[in-house]
Design a protein around this motif. Structure first.
Motif, PDB file in Angstrom:
ATOM      1  N   LEU A   1      -7.000   3.916 -10.908  1.00  0.00           N
ATOM      2  CA  LEU A   1      -8.275   4.246 -10.274  1.00  0.00           C
ATOM      3  C   LEU A   1      -8.426   5.751 -10.099  1.00  0.00           C
ATOM      4  O   LEU A   1      -9.484   6.326 -10.385  1.00  0.00           O
ATOM      5  N   LYS A   2      -7.377   6.394  -9.627  1.00  0.00           N
ATOM      6  CA  LYS A   2      -7.427   7.841  -9.407  1.00  0.00           C
ATOM      7  C   LYS A   2      -7.685   8.592 -10.714  1.00  0.00           C
ATOM      8  O   LYS A   2      -8.456   9.554 -10.746  1.00  0.00           O
ATOM      9  N   GLU A   3      -7.032   8.171 -11.786  1.00  0.00           N
ATOM     10  CA  GLU A   3      -7.210   8.839 -13.075  1.00  0.00           C
ATOM     11  C   GLU A   3      -8.659   8.790 -13.551  1.00  0.00           C
ATOM     12  O   GLU A   3      -9.122   9.686 -14.257  1.00  0.00           O
ATOM     13  N   ARG A   4      -9.371   7.756 -13.152  1.00  0.00           N
ATOM     14  CA  ARG A   4     -10.745   7.557 -13.622  1.00  0.00           C
ATOM     15  C   ARG A   4     -11.785   7.927 -12.567  1.00  0.00           C
ATOM     16  O   ARG A   4     -12.980   7.723 -12.778  1.00  0.00           O
ATOM     17  N   GLY A   5     -11.347   8.428 -11.435  1.00  0.00           N
ATOM     18  CA  GLY A   5     -12.282   8.819 -10.390  1.00  0.00           C
ATOM     19  C   GLY A   5     -12.984   7.640  -9.736  1.00  0.00           C
ATOM     20  O   GLY A   5     -14.122   7.768  -9.272  1.00  0.00           O
ATOM     21  N   LEU A   6     -12.308   6.484  -9.668  1.00  0.00           N
ATOM     22  CA  LEU A   6     -12.890   5.271  -9.100  1.00  0.00           C
ATOM     23  C   LEU A   6     -12.281   4.975  -7.736  1.00  0.00           C
ATOM     24  O   LEU A   6     -11.155   5.384  -7.435  1.00  0.00           O
ATOM     25  N   THR A   7     -13.024   4.270  -6.923  1.00  0.00           N
ATOM     26  CA  THR A   7     -12.517   3.794  -5.643  1.00  0.00           C
ATOM     27  C   THR A   7     -12.670   2.284  -5.570  1.00  0.00           C
ATOM     28  O   THR A   7     -13.409   1.676  -6.353  1.00  0.00           O
ATOM     29  N   ALA A   8     -11.972   1.668  -4.610  1.00  0.00           N
ATOM     30  CA  ALA A   8     -12.005   0.214  -4.474  1.00  0.00           C
ATOM     31  C   ALA A   8     -11.693  -0.166  -3.037  1.00  0.00           C
ATOM     32  O   ALA A   8     -11.192   0.648  -2.247  1.00  0.00           O
ATOM     33  N   THR A   9     -11.970  -1.415  -2.719  1.00  0.00           N
ATOM     34  CA  THR A   9     -11.581  -1.994  -1.435  1.00  0.00           C
ATOM     35  C   THR A   9     -10.424  -2.944  -1.674  1.00  0.00           C
ATOM     36  O   THR A   9     -10.468  -3.767  -2.602  1.00  0.00           O
ATOM     37  N   PHE A  10      -9.403  -2.850  -0.836  1.00  0.00           N
ATOM     38  CA  PHE A  10      -8.213  -3.683  -0.967  1.00  0.00           C
ATOM     39  C   PHE A  10      -8.149  -4.658   0.207  1.00  0.00           C
ATOM     40  O   PHE A  10      -8.270  -4.251   1.362  1.00  0.00           O
ATOM     41  N   PHE A  11      -7.946  -5.939  -0.117  1.00  0.00           N
ATOM     42  CA  PHE A  11      -7.923  -6.997   0.885  1.00  0.00           C
ATOM     43  C   PHE A  11      -6.530  -7.629   0.924  1.00  0.00           C
ATOM     44  O   PHE A  11      -6.269  -8.639   0.265  1.00  0.00           O
ATOM     45  N   PRO A  12      -5.591  -7.051   1.692  1.00  0.00           N
ATOM     46  CA  PRO A  12      -4.249  -7.632   1.795  1.00  0.00           C
ATOM     47  C   PRO A  12      -4.199  -8.777   2.810  1.00  0.00           C
ATOM     48  O   PRO A  12      -5.148  -8.992   3.580  1.00  0.00           O
ATOM     49  N   LEU A  13      -3.093  -9.473   2.789  1.00  0.00           N
ATOM     50  CA  LEU A  13      -2.826 -10.558   3.743  1.00  0.00           C
ATOM     51  C   LEU A  13      -1.857 -10.056   4.802  1.00  0.00           C
ATOM     52  O   LEU A  13      -0.779  -9.551   4.475  1.00  0.00           O
ATOM     53  N   ALA A  14      -2.228 -10.203   6.056  1.00  0.00           N
ATOM     54  CA  ALA A  14      -1.372  -9.716   7.139  1.00  0.00           C
ATOM     55  C   ALA A  14      -0.015 -10.403   7.141  1.00  0.00           C
ATOM     56  O   ALA A  14       1.004  -9.789   7.462  1.00  0.00           O
ATOM     57  N   GLY A  15       0.014 -11.675   6.771  1.00  0.00           N
ATOM     58  CA  GLY A  15       1.258 -12.420   6.792  1.00  0.00           C
ATOM     59  C   GLY A  15       2.215 -12.081   5.669  1.00  0.00           C
ATOM     60  O   GLY A  15       3.345 -12.604   5.639  1.00  0.00           O
ATOM     61  N   ARG A  16       1.813 -11.226   4.727  1.00  0.00           N
ATOM     62  CA  ARG A  16       2.681 -10.868   3.612  1.00  0.00           C
ATOM     63  C   ARG A  16       3.129  -9.405   3.640  1.00  0.00           C
ATOM     64  O   ARG A  16       3.710  -8.915   2.675  1.00  0.00           O
ATOM     65  N   LEU A  17       2.915  -8.703   4.737  1.00  0.00           N
ATOM     66  CA  LEU A  17       3.271  -7.300   4.784  1.00  0.00           C
ATOM     67  C   LEU A  17       4.781  -7.073   4.670  1.00  0.00           C
ATOM     68  O   LEU A  17       5.207  -5.983   4.304  1.00  0.00           O
ATOM     69  N   LEU A  18       5.576  -8.079   4.979  1.00  0.00           N
ATOM     70  CA  LEU A  18       7.031  -7.962   4.861  1.00  0.00           C
ATOM     71  C   LEU A  18       7.565  -8.612   3.589  1.00  0.00           C
ATOM     72  O   LEU A  18       8.773  -8.639   3.368  1.00  0.00           O
ATOM     73  N   ASP A  19       6.674  -9.131   2.755  1.00  0.00           N
ATOM     74  CA  ASP A  19       7.053  -9.747   1.481  1.00  0.00           C
ATOM     75  C   ASP A  19       7.305  -8.639   0.456  1.00  0.00           C
ATOM     76  O   ASP A  19       6.429  -7.809   0.215  1.00  0.00           O
ATOM     77  N   PRO A  20       8.484  -8.584  -0.163  1.00  0.00           N
ATOM     78  CA  PRO A  20       8.777  -7.495  -1.115  1.00  0.00           C
ATOM     79  C   PRO A  20       7.858  -7.470  -2.333  1.00  0.00           C
ATOM     80  O   PRO A  20       7.765  -6.444  -3.006  1.00  0.00           O
ATOM     81  N   LEU A  21       7.173  -8.579  -2.642  1.00  0.00           N
ATOM     82  CA  LEU A  21       6.246  -8.603  -3.766  1.00  0.00           C
ATOM     83  C   LEU A  21       4.837  -8.168  -3.364  1.00  0.00           C
ATOM     84  O   LEU A  21       3.940  -8.121  -4.196  1.00  0.00           O
ATOM     85  N   SER A  22       4.672  -7.830  -2.084  1.00  0.00           N
ATOM     86  CA  SER A  22       3.349  -7.506  -1.555  1.00  0.00           C
ATOM     87  C   SER A  22       3.313  -6.095  -0.978  1.00  0.00           C
ATOM     88  O   SER A  22       4.340  -5.431  -0.839  1.00  0.00           O
ATOM     89  N   LEU A  23       2.107  -5.660  -0.649  1.00  0.00           N
ATOM     90  CA  LEU A  23       1.943  -4.364  -0.004  1.00  0.00           C
ATOM     91  C   LEU A  23       2.600  -4.369   1.367  1.00  0.00           C
ATOM     92  O   LEU A  23       2.540  -5.365   2.089  1.00  0.00           O
ATOM     93  N   ALA A  24       3.188  -3.228   1.736  1.00  0.00           N
ATOM     94  CA  ALA A  24       3.751  -3.031   3.061  1.00  0.00           C
ATOM     95  C   ALA A  24       2.802  -2.155   3.883  1.00  0.00           C
ATOM     96  O   ALA A  24       1.809  -1.623   3.371  1.00  0.00           O
ATOM     97  N   SER A  25       3.115  -2.005   5.158  1.00  0.00           N
ATOM     98  CA  SER A  25       2.251  -1.215   6.037  1.00  0.00           C
ATOM     99  C   SER A  25       2.042   0.199   5.510  1.00  0.00           C
ATOM    100  O   SER A  25       0.921   0.728   5.535  1.00  0.00           O
ATOM    101  N   ASP A  26       3.104   0.834   5.033  1.00  0.00           N
ATOM    102  CA  ASP A  26       2.979   2.207   4.515  1.00  0.00           C
ATOM    103  C   ASP A  26       2.050   2.266   3.301  1.00  0.00           C
ATOM    104  O   ASP A  26       1.379   3.280   3.082  1.00  0.00           O
ATOM    105  N   ASP A  27       2.003   1.195   2.522  1.00  0.00           N
ATOM    106  CA  ASP A  27       1.127   1.171   1.350  1.00  0.00           C
ATOM    107  C   ASP A  27      -0.344   1.172   1.765  1.00  0.00           C
ATOM    108  O   ASP A  27      -1.182   1.784   1.090  1.00  0.00           O
TER     109      ASP A  27
END
Length: 217
Positions: A63-89
């Motif tokens: 996205l950054k390379e192309r100058g695009l933005t987006a909305t990301f919809f994570p799941l709160a219950g997966r923040l500690l899942d190694p295959l998912s986004l974490a809080s720092d992400d």
């Protein structure tokens, strides 16, 4: 009217956490070709559901390379899942100009939730994600594309400014309930281009009617 494309995972689905999940993952090279087409087309909204690691590993730099933005919809219950986004992400995404929305806690259908489950999915999840992202969350994406009149009433009561579905038709400008087109494993740059250039056909009209039925049931 606007077109909104929704992605879930980019690359290979390492482990399905629910049946059929891999069908919503797009090959990395195809994803990049689709983004190139979106960037040249202009005026297309983008979002990413479920909070998979590929959101920061693949989607964010592309996205950054192309100058695009987006909305990301994570799941709160997966923040500690190694295959998912974490809080720092989530904080990283915000720092890079992206928006964070709510997708609930457990990725379950939001129809016929008990009061306790609804509070967990609509309120507790938002509180956790807001703390992680360091910013208020005012948008929400409906898990699995399922909703009804009661669901929408609850979400409006909780003060969400925009609710995103997966109803596959163009969205009205500034609509509170806003439709998106999910992009999956069966899509390529050609199928997405047809959405961008010919999105007022009979199939889309049927989807508009289906959305109206969901809002009333």
């Amino acid at each position: 009217m606007n077109v909104h494309l929704c992605f879930h995972g980019i690359g290979r689905c390492a482990r399905e956490r629910e049946p059929g999940e891999s069908g919503y993952w797009v090959a990395r090279d195809e994803f990049l070709r689709i983004l190139d087409d979106v960037a040249s087309h202009g005026g297309v909204a983008l979002s990413f559901d479920d909070g998979n690691r590929s959101d920061v590993d693949v989607a964010l730099p592309a996205l950054k390379e192309r100058g695009l933005t987006a909305t990301f919809f994570p799941l709160a219950g997966r923040l500690l899942d190694p295959l998912s986004l974490a809080s720092d992400d989530l904080r990283l995404l915000r720092d890079e100009g992206m928006t964070i929305g709510n997708h609930g806690w457990d990725h379950v259908p939001w129809r016929r939730l008990s009061p306790a489950d609804a509070h967990r999915e609509f309120v507790e999840s938002r509180n956790v994600l807001e703390e992680a992202a360091g910013a208020p969350i005012t948008t929400v994406a409906l898990p699995l594309g399922q909703y009804d009149r009661r669901t929408l009433k609850r979400l409006r009561h909780e003060g969400y400014r925009t609710v995103y579905s997966s109803d596959r038709h163009p969205a009205r400008d500034r609509a509170w309930l806003s439709a998106r087109y999910s992009v999956g494993a069966g899509d390529d740059v050609g199928s997405v281009r047809r959405i961008l250039t010919n999105h007022a056909g009979a199939r889309e009209m049927r989807n508009v009617i289906s959305s109206s039925v969901k809002r009333m049931r």
